[in-house]
Design a protein around this motif. Structure first.
Motif, PDB file in Angstrom:
ATOM      1  N   LEU A   1      38.305  45.572  81.167  1.00 48.32           N
ATOM      2  CA  LEU A   1      38.046  45.028  79.853  1.00 48.32           C
ATOM      3  C   LEU A   1      38.418  43.545  79.801  1.00 48.32           C
ATOM      4  N   ARG A   2      37.917  42.866  78.755  1.00 42.88           N
ATOM      5  CA  ARG A   2      38.193  41.441  78.636  1.00 42.88           C
ATOM      6  C   ARG A   2      39.678  41.195  78.412  1.00 42.88           C
ATOM      7  N   GLY A   3      40.325  42.094  77.679  1.00 45.96           N
ATOM      8  CA  GLY A   3      41.754  41.929  77.466  1.00 45.96           C
ATOM      9  C   GLY A   3      42.554  42.059  78.757  1.00 45.96           C
ATOM     10  N   GLN A   4      42.096  42.956  79.643  1.00 46.52           N
ATOM     11  CA  GLN A   4      42.797  43.119  80.923  1.00 46.52           C
ATOM     12  C   GLN A   4      42.630  41.876  81.800  1.00 46.52           C
ATOM     13  N   THR A   5      41.412  41.336  81.819  1.00 45.40           N
ATOM     14  CA  THR A   5      41.191  40.138  82.637  1.00 45.40           C
ATOM     15  C   THR A   5      41.978  38.951  82.092  1.00 45.40           C
ATOM     16  N   GLN A   6      42.022  38.805  80.761  1.00 46.12           N
ATOM     17  CA  GLN A   6      42.804  37.711  80.192  1.00 46.12           C
ATOM     18  C   GLN A   6      44.290  37.876  80.467  1.00 46.12           C
ATOM     19  N   LEU A   7      44.752  39.133  80.443  1.00 44.49           N
ATOM     20  CA  LEU A   7      46.167  39.377  80.718  1.00 44.49           C
ATOM     21  C   LEU A   7      46.500  39.056  82.166  1.00 44.49           C
ATOM     22  N   GLU A   8      45.602  39.439  83.086  1.00 44.34           N
ATOM     23  CA  GLU A   8      45.836  39.140  84.501  1.00 44.34           C
ATOM     24  C   GLU A   8      45.788  37.628  84.750  1.00 44.34           C
ATOM     25  N   GLN A   9      44.881  36.932  84.062  1.00 45.19           N
ATOM     26  CA  GLN A   9      44.840  35.483  84.230  1.00 45.19           C
ATOM     27  C   GLN A   9      46.104  34.832  83.680  1.00 45.19           C
ATOM     28  N   ALA A  10      46.593  35.339  82.554  1.00 42.92           N
ATOM     29  CA  ALA A  10      47.794  34.739  81.967  1.00 42.92           C
ATOM     30  C   ALA A  10      49.022  34.981  82.821  1.00 42.92           C
TER      31      ALA A  10
ATOM     32  N   GLY B   1      48.956  35.483  86.099  1.00 44.21           N
ATOM     33  CA  GLY B   1      48.748  34.959  87.445  1.00 44.21           C
ATOM     34  C   GLY B   1      48.472  36.005  88.487  1.00 44.21           C
ATOM     35  N   ARG B   2      48.178  37.209  88.105  1.00 49.79           N
ATOM     36  CA  ARG B   2      47.884  38.267  89.077  1.00 49.79           C
ATOM     37  C   ARG B   2      46.447  38.220  89.571  1.00 49.79           C
ATOM     38  N   ALA B   3      45.609  37.463  88.912  1.00 50.45           N
ATOM     39  CA  ALA B   3      44.202  37.386  89.329  1.00 50.45           C
ATOM     40  C   ALA B   3      43.711  35.965  89.117  1.00 50.45           C
ATOM     41  N   GLU B   4      42.817  35.557  89.969  1.00 53.83           N
ATOM     42  CA  GLU B   4      42.196  34.247  89.869  1.00 53.83           C
ATOM     43  C   GLU B   4      40.686  34.419  89.745  1.00 53.83           C
ATOM     44  N   TYR B   5      40.132  33.724  88.815  1.00 55.38           N
ATOM     45  CA  TYR B   5      38.702  33.816  88.564  1.00 55.38           C
ATOM     46  C   TYR B   5      38.118  32.425  88.671  1.00 55.38           C
ATOM     47  N   LYS B   6      37.032  32.355  89.357  1.00 57.75           N
ATOM     48  CA  LYS B   6      36.356  31.079  89.526  1.00 57.75           C
ATOM     49  C   LYS B   6      35.532  30.771  88.275  1.00 57.75           C
ATOM     50  N   THR B   7      35.610  29.544  87.835  1.00 55.30           N
ATOM     51  CA  THR B   7      34.810  29.118  86.683  1.00 55.30           C
ATOM     52  C   THR B   7      33.374  28.881  87.127  1.00 55.30           C
ATOM     53  N   ARG B   8      32.477  29.457  86.411  1.00 57.57           N
ATOM     54  CA  ARG B   8      31.050  29.334  86.716  1.00 57.57           C
ATOM     55  C   ARG B   8      30.368  28.543  85.606  1.00 57.57           C
TER      56      ARG B   8
END
Length: 357
Positions: free
Chosen positions: A61-70, A72-79
């Motif tokens: 979910l979007r909340g999970q991805t935002q939480l991981e980004q906040a 630092g457990r996940a890195e997402y490339k900006t497209r």
């Protein structure tokens, strides 16, 4: 109170097995791999493979991805956005690029239309706020109050002049003779119609006062006889102005202006034909029934003639031709409002008639 002693689970259910394994502490990941590898197969009563039901979605979910980004457990490339070129190619509002001094406004706003904030290069504001001294009214962008009301941005002085020049070739010039001599216009154009058009802001753009029509007619142009004119004046009543010899008809009974105009023409037609109509009882009319007092046949004229004869016998000079002028003055004096100047003129004419200086 009742206490729940046991929980019933459906037999031959993969979900129930998963729950048992999770409670019992077994490795759920290995069990999932064994199911995926085919080492463990689940069959229903008909012998078909059991289709696994995923209660939670497989994607994050979007909340999970935002939480991981906040965290630092996940890195997402900006497209880059797929519509980046389209967004960059969008132009700013036309009002910002427009030069009011060089722009021909009639090309921008040629006809009546709803207000568009992106086109009008004016800082227009409209609306009400609790404290107008502290906060100005709302801007034009997204202002519904400006959209509700009709605007006249297409009727600028320059646009009106262009319209007049365009239709000028289809019009004929007004006769210069009528402009030079206003008295002749009453005989050539004996009827004039007046009405008003009201424009205002409200729930309805139509005004009830715009239906009123005023028709002014020069009575002399009707060429009525003396008896017909007297009857016409009696029928018209206070609508007839004796000083200007004009008839004024005001109609406002009908709902539209055209209906009231037709009704005014109808009233004028009826008055004209009724005035020319001669009834049998009209032949019984006496001198006392006249609308105005006439000098001819009056006792004043009889006494005046006798007085002139006596003046001649006494040797006084009298002008008999002045009797006609005196008769016109006497008729005006008797049928109009009495004033000081009219009384003095009456005395001068009487002295002149009797030859008294």
């Amino acid at each position: 109170m009742h206490r729940l002693t046991h929980v019933t689970a459906r037999n031959k259910s993969t979900l129930a097995d998963k729950l048992r394994s999770a409670v019992g502490g077994s490795d759920y990941g290995k069990t999932k791999q064994s199911f995926a590898g085919g080492s463990i197969s689940a069959k229903d009563e008909q012998g078909e493979d059991f289709r696994e039901l995923y209660v939670m979605p497989k994607r994050k979910l979007r909340g999970q991805t935002q939480l991981e980004q906040a965290t630092g457990r996940a890195e997402y490339k900006t497209r880059s956005r797929f519509d980046l070129i389209d967004r960059l190619s969008e132009r700013p509002p036309r009002s910002e690029e427009m030069d009011p001094e060089k722009q021909k406004w009639s090309d921008v706003w040629p006809a009546a239309r709803t207000f568009a904030a992106s086109v009008v290069p004016l800082p227009v504001r409209m609306g009400s706020r609790p404290n107008p001294e502290k906060r100005a009214p709302f801007k034009k962008e997204g202002n519904l109050e400006l959209v509700k009301i009709p605007n006249f941005l297409h009727l600028t002085p320059v646009a009106i002049q262009q319209h007049c020049e365009a239709i000028k070739k289809f019009c004929t010039p007004f006769p210069p003779e009528l402009l030079a001599n206003e008295s002749s216009s009453s005989s050539i154009l004996p009827i004039s119609v007046q009405y008003s058009t009201y424009i205002h802001q409200g729930t309805n753009i139509r005004d009830i006062r715009s239906r009123v029509v005023t028709m002014i007619v020069h009575v002399d142009s009707l060429k009525l006889s003396d008896s017909a004119m007297e009857k016409f004046i009696r029928l018209a009543g206070n609508r007839y102005d004796e000083k200007n010899r004009k008839l004024t008809i005001i109609t406002d009974r009908c709902h539209t202006r055209k209906q009231n105009l037709d009704y005014a023409h109808y009233l004028l037609t009826v008055l004209y034909h009724e005035a020319n109509k001669v009834e049998q009882w009209a032949e019984m009319k006496d001198r006392s029934d006249n609308l105005k007092v006439e000098f001819e046949g009056s006792s004043t004229k009889t006494k005046l003639v006798d007085l002139i004869e006596k003046a001649k016998t006494a040797g006084l000079e009298s002008d008999e031709k002045s009797i006609e002028k005196f008769g016109e003055m006497w008729k005006t004096y008797r049928n109009s409002e009495e004033t000081v100047e009219a009384t003095r003129e009456y005395g001068r004419q009487m002295k002149k008639l009797l030859g008294i200086n």
